[in-house]
Scaffold this motif. Structure first.
Motif, PDB file in Angstrom:
ATOM      1  N   SER A   1      20.050  98.389  62.241  1.00 55.67           N
ATOM      2  CA  SER A   1      19.767  97.966  61.231  1.00 55.67           C
ATOM      3  C   SER A   1      20.053  99.131  59.860  1.00 55.67           C
ATOM      4  O   SER A   1      20.407  98.694  58.699  1.00 55.67           O
ATOM      5  N   GLY A   2      19.559 100.508  60.503  1.00 51.68           N
ATOM      6  CA  GLY A   2      19.616 101.342  59.563  1.00 51.68           C
ATOM      7  C   GLY A   2      21.082 101.620  59.167  1.00 51.68           C
ATOM      8  O   GLY A   2      21.254 102.290  58.279  1.00 51.68           O
ATOM      9  N   LEU A   3      22.142 100.908  59.772  1.00 52.48           N
ATOM     10  CA  LEU A   3      23.572 101.372  59.458  1.00 52.48           C
ATOM     11  C   LEU A   3      23.778 100.898  57.959  1.00 52.48           C
ATOM     12  O   LEU A   3      24.898 101.144  57.287  1.00 52.48           O
ATOM     13  N   ARG A   4      23.043 100.063  57.404  1.00 57.84           N
ATOM     14  CA  ARG A   4      23.123  99.531  56.142  1.00 57.84           C
ATOM     15  C   ARG A   4      22.900 101.025  55.131  1.00 57.84           C
ATOM     16  O   ARG A   4      23.658 100.722  53.952  1.00 57.84           O
ATOM     17  N   TYR A   5      22.301 101.923  55.489  1.00 53.60           N
ATOM     18  CA  TYR A   5      22.132 103.225  54.719  1.00 53.60           C
ATOM     19  C   TYR A   5      23.417 103.696  54.624  1.00 53.60           C
ATOM     20  O   TYR A   5      23.933 104.249  53.514  1.00 53.60           O
ATOM     21  N   TYR A   6      24.265 103.808  55.567  1.00 51.19           N
ATOM     22  CA  TYR A   6      25.720 104.581  55.461  1.00 51.19           C
ATOM     23  C   TYR A   6      26.588 103.391  54.790  1.00 51.19           C
ATOM     24  O   TYR A   6      27.344 103.908  53.816  1.00 51.19           O
TER      25      TYR A   6
END
Length: 283
Positions: free
Chosen positions: A195-200
């Motif tokens: 899910s946190g790959l959206r930060y990148y």
């Protein structure tokens, strides 16, 4: 077996109206009700639980707040990559401050992407009235780093180029994280990591750095981790021209110092907060 009590036992939800994807931020609180407010912002691929050790040590003297950042832990959302810019994340942070600070100044502590979004917040015009101090761990300001890179390319020196190449080596994992391969592979291991790959993707693929980086007058403490394989000293020093009051403390620890040595982080934070809290200075 009885599970140990959580250091941040109280939970509230802060609604966020995000285009067609409204969601709630899960916010957790503990510590001394009337103490200075310390807000802990985690990075990737964590949740607020990464601060448990630090929060437990701060709780006897401070009101401690942590939250699951957008898309992580109990703050789940199916919003697209474009909703994960540092601007949106800084908006979330200020929404949390509106909910928990009761008009008081707070002291921010950020790690990894939590530090990146906190940098964005402390460089906003309203930050000085809302934020009394900021302790930054392993997360530089994206525009400060971009300006340093551009300056090094335009006016190279052997030392600056060596520093740039060193950070490039340390950041060599980034192409994988923004590639189509990362979500399915990481999703098999950890849903928060995927899910946190959206930060990148939301910040490294499409974002255009400002030509003139923003600056801050909020007091900043950088904990420079000499064994951090991801963030080099030069990336931290990129903020030096843009922070009016910046201190840097070198610590012989790695990227996950808040987990491995929470007593070290808690001691540094407590000292910095006490030196910059209005109530402490008035005594």
């Amino acid at each position: 077996m009885t599970r140990p009590a959580r250091p941040l036992p109280r939970r509230r939800h802060v609604p966020r109206e995000q285009a067609d994807h409204p969601f709630d931020l899960a916010v957790f609180e503990g510590g001394v009700a009337e103490g200075p407010v310390v807000v802990l912002v985690h990075g990737w691929p964590d949740t607020h639980r990464m601060w448990d050790g630090v929060a437990e040590l701060l709780a006897p003297d401070f009101r401690v707040v942590a939250y699951d950042t957008r898309g992580q832990g109990a703050s789940a959302t199916d919003a697209p990559d474009s909703a994960f810019t540092v601007d949106a994340l800084a908006d979330d942070l200020f929404a949390v401050l509106d909910a928990v600070a009761r008009g008081e100044q707070v002291h921010l502590v950020g790690h990894d992407w939590g530090s990146v979004q906190a940098w964005e917040a402390v460089c906003r015009p309203e930050a000085e009235e809302r934020i009394a101090s900021f302790t930054s761990i392993s997360g530089p300001h994206l525009d400060h780093v971009a300006h340093w890179v551009r300056r090094t390319v335009v006016r190279p020196s052997p030392r600056a180029v060596a520093a740039l190449l060193g950070q490039a080596v340390s950041s060599s994992y980034l192409p994988f994280l923004v590639s189509p391969l990362a979500p399915p592979l990481l999703g098999m291991l950890d849903s928060d990591a995927a899910s946190g790959l959206r930060y990148y993707r939301g910040n490294l693929r499409r974002r255009t750095p400002r030509s003139a980086p923003p600056r801050t007058s909020v007091p900043v403490l950088q904990l420079a981790l000499t064994r951090d394989v991801a963030i080099r000293h030069a990336s931290l020093a990129a903020s030096d021209p843009w922070a009016d009051r910046l201190e840097r403390r070198e610590l012989p620890h790695g990227h996950w110092v808040a987990r491995t040595h929470p007593h070290v982080v808690a001691a540094e934070v407590a000292d910095f907060v006490r030196r910059h809290d209005r109530r402490a200075s008035a005594c």
